[in-house]
Design a protein around this motif. Structure first.
Motif, PDB file in Angstrom:
ATOM      1  N   ALA A 140       0.857  -1.190   0.000  1.00 57.70           N
ATOM      2  CA  ALA A 140       0.000   0.000   0.000  1.00 57.70           C
ATOM      3  C   ALA A 140       0.889   1.233   0.000  1.00 57.70           C
ATOM      4  CB  ALA A 140      -0.908   0.001   1.218  1.00 57.70           C
ATOM      5  N   GLN A 141       1.028   1.836  -1.152  1.00 61.29           N
ATOM      6  CA  GLN A 141       1.847   3.030  -1.283  1.00 61.29           C
ATOM      7  C   GLN A 141       0.946   4.217  -1.544  1.00 61.29           C
ATOM      8  OE1 GLN A 141       4.556   2.204  -4.434  1.00 61.29           O
ATOM      9  NE2 GLN A 141       5.594   0.582  -3.314  1.00 61.29           N
ATOM     10  N   PRO A 142       1.308   5.376  -0.989  1.00 67.73           N
ATOM     11  CA  PRO A 142       0.479   6.550  -1.243  1.00 67.73           C
ATOM     12  C   PRO A 142       0.534   6.945  -2.716  1.00 67.73           C
ATOM     13  CG  PRO A 142       2.521   7.175  -0.155  1.00 67.73           C
ATOM     14  CD  PRO A 142       2.476   5.671  -0.197  1.00 67.73           C
ATOM     15  N   ALA A 143      -0.544   7.579  -3.171  1.00 71.74           N
ATOM     16  CA  ALA A 143      -0.561   8.070  -4.544  1.00 71.74           C
ATOM     17  C   ALA A 143       0.428   9.219  -4.643  1.00 71.74           C
ATOM     18  CB  ALA A 143      -1.958   8.540  -4.911  1.00 71.74           C
ATOM     19  N   THR A 144       1.389   9.076  -5.498  1.00 72.65           N
ATOM     20  CA  THR A 144       2.394  10.120  -5.643  1.00 72.65           C
ATOM     21  C   THR A 144       2.366  10.645  -7.062  1.00 72.65           C
ATOM     22  OG1 THR A 144       4.064   8.470  -6.173  1.00 72.65           O
ATOM     23  CG2 THR A 144       3.926   9.170  -3.882  1.00 72.65           C
ATOM     24  N   ALA A 145       2.732  11.869  -7.180  1.00 71.90           N
ATOM     25  CA  ALA A 145       2.796  12.467  -8.507  1.00 71.90           C
ATOM     26  C   ALA A 145       3.986  11.891  -9.241  1.00 71.90           C
ATOM     27  CB  ALA A 145       2.933  13.973  -8.374  1.00 71.90           C
ATOM     28  N   ILE A 146       3.805  11.637 -10.491  1.00 68.82           N
ATOM     29  CA  ILE A 146       4.914  11.101 -11.264  1.00 68.82           C
ATOM     30  C   ILE A 146       5.485  12.144 -12.211  1.00 68.82           C
ATOM     31  CG2 ILE A 146       4.211   8.698 -11.118  1.00 68.82           C
ATOM     32  CD1 ILE A 146       2.946   9.018 -13.888  1.00 68.82           C
ATOM     33  N   SER A 147       4.945  13.330 -12.166  1.00 69.39           N
ATOM     34  CA  SER A 147       5.444  14.338 -13.101  1.00 69.39           C
ATOM     35  C   SER A 147       5.619  15.703 -12.447  1.00 69.39           C
ATOM     36  CB  SER A 147       4.516  14.440 -14.311  1.00 69.39           C
ATOM     37  OG  SER A 147       3.228  14.838 -13.894  1.00 69.39           O
ATOM     38  N   TRP A 148       6.340  15.728 -11.329  1.00 74.16           N
ATOM     39  CA  TRP A 148       6.662  17.025 -10.727  1.00 74.16           C
ATOM     40  C   TRP A 148       7.579  17.781 -11.670  1.00 74.16           C
ATOM     41  CZ3 TRP A 148       3.745  18.640  -7.067  1.00 74.16           C
ATOM     42  CH2 TRP A 148       3.259  17.795  -6.085  1.00 74.16           C
ATOM     43  N   GLU A 149       7.247  19.045 -11.892  1.00 73.10           N
ATOM     44  CA  GLU A 149       8.071  19.886 -12.766  1.00 73.10           C
ATOM     45  C   GLU A 149       8.395  21.181 -12.053  1.00 73.10           C
ATOM     46  OE1 GLU A 149       6.590  20.479 -16.734  1.00 73.10           O
ATOM     47  OE2 GLU A 149       5.671  18.481 -16.747  1.00 73.10           O
ATOM     48  N   LEU A 150       9.610  21.627 -12.227  1.00 74.23           N
ATOM     49  CA  LEU A 150      10.017  22.911 -11.670  1.00 74.23           C
ATOM     50  C   LEU A 150       9.334  24.010 -12.473  1.00 74.23           C
ATOM     51  CD1 LEU A 150      11.829  24.577  -9.755  1.00 74.23           C
ATOM     52  CD2 LEU A 150      13.595  24.474 -11.541  1.00 74.23           C
ATOM     53  N   ALA A 151       8.566  24.856 -11.783  1.00 76.64           N
ATOM     54  CA  ALA A 151       7.880  25.957 -12.460  1.00 76.64           C
ATOM     55  C   ALA A 151       8.758  27.201 -12.461  1.00 76.64           C
ATOM     56  CB  ALA A 151       6.551  26.262 -11.784  1.00 76.64           C
ATOM     57  N   ALA A 152       9.383  27.474 -11.310  1.00 72.56           N
ATOM     58  CA  ALA A 152      10.194  28.682 -11.192  1.00 72.56           C
ATOM     59  C   ALA A 152      11.067  28.580  -9.952  1.00 72.56           C
ATOM     60  CB  ALA A 152       9.297  29.916 -11.102  1.00 72.56           C
TER      61      ALA A 152
END
Length: 126
Positions: free
Chosen positions: A28-40
């Motif tokens: 059971a793993q938490p839902a994690t974002a797979i596409s974090w992007e640096l905005a600024a």
């Protein structure tokens, strides 16, 4: 002898149950974002804003996104947000901050270069 066999069955049953629970907990793993992007980021890179491209949700001219802010000069260094942007009027409102629902209402997006950059990235796609 019968008592020993019953005890072994109970031990085996407990072992199977413990194994099943451990397997469930480890898988059971938490839902994690797979596409974090640096905005600024700031010139020195000490303050950065990331957003999750997979979390973007549109409703008319409004867009909502999950992001996080890192400020290496403060504690805590990371703050997580769900923020809504009104592209037509250049406004924003935080919906959740560190998992807690907030209701600050719509605010003008001025003098907040990191937040403005996320808004520009999102609203330029609409």
């Amino acid at each position: 002898m019968l008592l020993v066999m019953k005890m072994r069955k109970i031990e085996l049953g407990l072992l199977v149950v413990c194994f099943a629970i451990a397997t469930l907990l480890l898988s059971a793993q938490p839902a994690t974002a797979i596409s974090w992007e640096l905005a600024a980021e700031t010139d020195q890179g000490l303050v950065r804003q990331y957003f999750d491209r997979d979390s973007i949700q549109w409703s008319g001219t409004k867009v909502t996104v999950t992001s996080y802010y890192i400020d290496e000069r403060s504690i805590p260094q990371r703050v997580d947000y769900i923020t809504a942007y009104e592209c037509a009027s250049n406004q924003f409102k935080d919906v959740k901050v560190d998992g807690q629902r907030v209701d600050n209402g719509w605010q003008p997006l001025v003098n907040d270069p990191l937040n403005e950059e996320i808004r520009n990235l999102l609203c330029s796609v609409s």
